[in-house]
Design a protein around this motif. Structure first.
Motif, PDB file in Angstrom:
ATOM      1  N   ASN A   1     -12.740  -9.945   3.419  1.00  0.00           N
ATOM      2  CA  ASN A   1     -11.795 -11.268   3.609  1.00  0.00           C
ATOM      3  C   ASN A   1     -10.383 -10.925   3.012  1.00  0.00           C
ATOM      4  N   ILE A   2     -10.289  -9.546   3.068  1.00  0.00           N
ATOM      5  CA  ILE A   2      -8.706  -8.976   2.687  1.00  0.00           C
ATOM      6  C   ILE A   2      -7.892  -8.917   4.145  1.00  0.00           C
ATOM      7  N   SER A   3      -6.495  -8.591   3.640  1.00  0.00           N
ATOM      8  CA  SER A   3      -5.620  -8.396   4.649  1.00  0.00           C
ATOM      9  C   SER A   3      -4.459  -7.676   3.930  1.00  0.00           C
ATOM     10  N   VAL A   4      -4.213  -6.459   4.409  1.00  0.00           N
ATOM     11  CA  VAL A   4      -3.283  -5.579   3.818  1.00  0.00           C
ATOM     12  C   VAL A   4      -2.031  -5.917   4.302  1.00  0.00           C
ATOM     13  N   PRO A   5      -1.028  -6.197   3.653  1.00  0.00           N
ATOM     14  CA  PRO A   5       0.056  -6.003   4.258  1.00  0.00           C
ATOM     15  C   PRO A   5       0.743  -4.749   4.815  1.00  0.00           C
ATOM     16  N   ALA A   6       1.211  -4.617   6.059  1.00  0.00           N
ATOM     17  CA  ALA A   6       2.012  -3.459   6.546  1.00  0.00           C
ATOM     18  C   ALA A   6       3.063  -3.201   5.852  1.00  0.00           C
ATOM     19  N   PRO A   7       3.617  -1.911   5.798  1.00  0.00           N
ATOM     20  CA  PRO A   7       3.144  -0.811   6.050  1.00  0.00           C
ATOM     21  C   PRO A   7       1.921  -0.190   5.156  1.00  0.00           C
ATOM     22  N   VAL A   8       0.938   0.563   5.537  1.00  0.00           N
ATOM     23  CA  VAL A   8       0.045   1.034   4.921  1.00  0.00           C
ATOM     24  C   VAL A   8       0.197   2.430   4.692  1.00  0.00           C
ATOM     25  N   GLU A   9      -0.044   3.173   3.544  1.00  0.00           N
ATOM     26  CA  GLU A   9       0.174   4.484   3.504  1.00  0.00           C
ATOM     27  C   GLU A   9      -1.233   5.096   3.345  1.00  0.00           C
TER      28      GLU A   9
END
Ligand SMILES: Cc1cc2nc3c(=O)[nH]c(=O)nc-3n(C[C@H](O)[C@H](O)[C@H](O)COP(=O)(O)OP(=O)(O)OC[C@H]3O[C@@H](n4cnc5c(N)ncnc54)[C@H](O)[C@@H]3O)c2cc1C
Ligand code: SF4
Lengths: 120, 418
Positions: free
Chosen positions: A86-94
């Motif tokens: 249930n997570i959503s990582v905000p872009a940008p991702v390194e």
């Protein structure tokens, strides 16, 4: 007595492991010493690196691939994976960025294995 | 028309490694053409770990391995064009490509490296009767759907084929909450790695049925079940053993075929066994100045070998641009008695090399054999093998001395002996 297949080389020896005495585990069926070490680790504490994906918010692609920064006990794999649901990582991702810190208190993180830039 | 010394087709691990080493060999006028919107090729969807053990002495995931090479290419400021599909190449080395921004692009190249990988064998590649309903995917397509797009193709799964992609997908679908009911393998052995059988199937008690195949697919609109049966020695299904398995998804992992068409249309001679080009030790094909490397040349199971082979191709292409080619006599290298093929197919008699890796695949599982190299009837090299399997590429590294000796002969045969 447990039956295992050694995964250390293509021979794939069938190993028999007698672990009735935890202090003196007896491995037979191995062609070389690597098989014995593998079998001992496998019956005392089997561990795996877990790889999966997590959703990205506003990224060029929907998902970012992740892995545990070290191997974790095999029986904890599914509990660990639930943390990604249930997570959503905000872009940008390194690449290398920590996605979930200290998974199940094991001292191991889920880290990104690729970079995802913001949607153009 | 744009003049370009070196055009590389494909930005997967093969294209990236070739570009890096061509640059390091002195070539500066390079472009990589990639039809996807990112570099890295098939590795971008292979999110599991196990890559790079040979090259980096650590276990990387696919995207991490790709990233190492992408960084090298970017550091050197090598030009690359994404979302750009190569439509054709010609034997006088004109490369025609298309993308949205530039429309049609034509390059007049001095050398071309074809590094466009392989594709999965589609359903037509096997003979499964049954309805044409939704829910049938190639394993690689399912991998892309889950790992890149975040879309789950189904809940109850049967997988046909126990090669590495099938095995990896069994675990991947299980991780995402699906129930993998069985992996069905036609042959009496798996062409996948043992470690994948253990870590992807045994860890989750997923049954692996050898000498079985799918004989029918049922369902209206969507797959509702598949019928599997055991096969006899000639691989014909024994219908009395048929059993029905309820499922909503069938994944096909029935092999990879090189994307040979581009090169073939330019007149490159293709091996009927590998499906890729016939090359010499410099990875040059039968058309001067056109090179091939990576999965388009022959299907590799380890990306490390792809990178190594492609570095050789890149360096050779740079050398060819500088010095041109000398047409010269060649020793032919062939497989026999259990060895299905050997790459490269030729060795130039005058090439000066300090080592050369011969890569080959065997036709069956063999135990306690010797892998032998025979030069015009004389055994010149022998390597003991406890086990060889079609799933694992075998290789022999020749020393400078051995290469010299072979160059004095006509035909080198690799075979298995007791
Ligand atoms: C599911 C799976 C699991 C694997 N697991 C492992 C593993 O655990 N360990 C390991 O070492 N190896 C593994 N491999 C093998 C490894 O990934 C491959 O050997 C490697 O990616 C091959 O590299 P390549 O550059 O030849 O091909 P690819 O990676 O396929 O790259 C070819 C590129 O060319 C591009 N292209 C094709 N045609 C055109 C065109 N006409 N115009 C422009 N561009 C084009 C494609 O878009 C692609 O990006 C696995 C492979 C797969 C499929
Ligand atoms: S025991 Fe040794 S020879 Fe047998 S599979 Fe394991 S590593 Fe290979």
């Amino acid at each position: 007595m447990k039956e295992l297949i050694c995964i250390c080389c293509p021979m794939g020896c069938h190993l028999q492991v007698d672990d009735s005495d935890k202090k003196n585990i007896i491995v037979t069926g191995n062609t070389c010493p690597r098989g014995a070490k593998y079998a001992k680790d496998e019956v005392t504490c089997p561990k795996r690196v877990v790889t999966s994906v997590a959703a990205v918010d506003g990224g060029e692609i929907n998902m970012v691939s992740v892995k545990t920064s070290d191997s974790i006990p095999k029986d904890k794999m599914f509990d660990a994976l639930k943390l990604l649901d249930n997570i959503s990582v905000p872009a940008p991702v390194e690449i290398g960025q920590v996605i979930v810190k200290d998974v199940l208190g094991l001292g191991v993180d889920f880290v990104a294995t690729k970079s995802v830039s913001k949607q153009r | 028309m744009i003049n370009k010394n070196l055009v590389i087709i494909g930005g997967g691990p093969a294209g990236l490694a070739a570009a890096k080493s061509a640059y390091d060999a002195g070539e500066r006028d390079i472009v990589i053409l990639e039809r996807q919107s990112e570099l890295g090729g098939i590795l971008n969807q292979c999110i599991h770990n196990g890559f790079g053990l040979h090259t980096f002495k650590e276990e990387l995931t696919g995207p991490e391995y790709a990233q190492r090479y992408i960084v090298e290419v970017q550091k050197r400021n090598i030009e690359y064009k994404l979302d750009t599909t190569v439509l054709s190449i010609s034997n006088d080395k004109i490369v025609t490509a298309v993308n949205e921004a530039d429309g049609l692009i034509k390059y007049a190249a001095k050398a071309i490296i074809v590094a466009c990988g392989c594709r999965e064998r589609p359903r037509g590649g096997i003979n499964v009767a049954g309805s044409r309903c939704a829910g049938i995917f190639s394993a690689g397509t399912a991998q892309k759907l889950i790992n890149i797009d975040g879309y789950m193709p189904g809940k109850e799964v049967v997988i046909l084929g126990s090669g590495d992609i099938g095995l990896i997908m069994a675990r991947r679908m299980t991780f995402e909450g699906a129930k993998v009911k069985a992996v069905v393998e036609l042959m009496p052995y798996s062409s996948g790695l043992n470690r994948n059988i253990v870590q992807c199937l045994k860890d989750f008690d997923i049954p692996l049925l050898f000498s079985h195949t799918v004989v029918d697919i049922k369902g209206e609109g969507r797959v509702s079940s598949v019928v599997i049966a055991q096969v006899d020695e000639r691989l014909n299904p024994i219908m009395s053993t048929a059993q029905e398995i309820k499922c909503d998804t069938l994944l096909l992992s029935i092999g990879l075929v090189p994307e040979k068409e581009l090169a073939e249309k330019a007149g490159v001679k293709v091996s009927p066994i590998t499906g890729g080009a016939i090359v010499d030790e410099s990875m040059m094909t039968s058309v001067e100045g056109i090179f091939e490397c990576g999965n388009v040349l022959h299907v590799h199971d380890l990306v490390d070998f792809v990178s190594k082979e492609s570095e050789d191709a890149g360096a050779s292409a740079a050398k060819y641009i500088k010095d041109g080619a000398k047409s010269e006599a060649k020793v032919s290298i062939v497989g026999a008695d259990g060895v299905r093929y050997v790459v490269p197919h030729y060795l130039s008699k005058t090439a000066s090399l300090d080592k050369l890796q011969l890569k080959m695949r065997v036709a069956n599982v063999f135990k306690n054999k010797r892998l032998v190299a025979v030069l015009d009837g004389e055994e010149i090299l022998s390597k003991k093998k406890q086990i060889v399997t079609p799933g694992e590429m075998e290789s022999i590294i020749l020393t400078a001395e051995q290469i010299k000796k072979i160059q004095s002969g006509e035909k080198l045969t690799l075979c298995l002996k007791d």
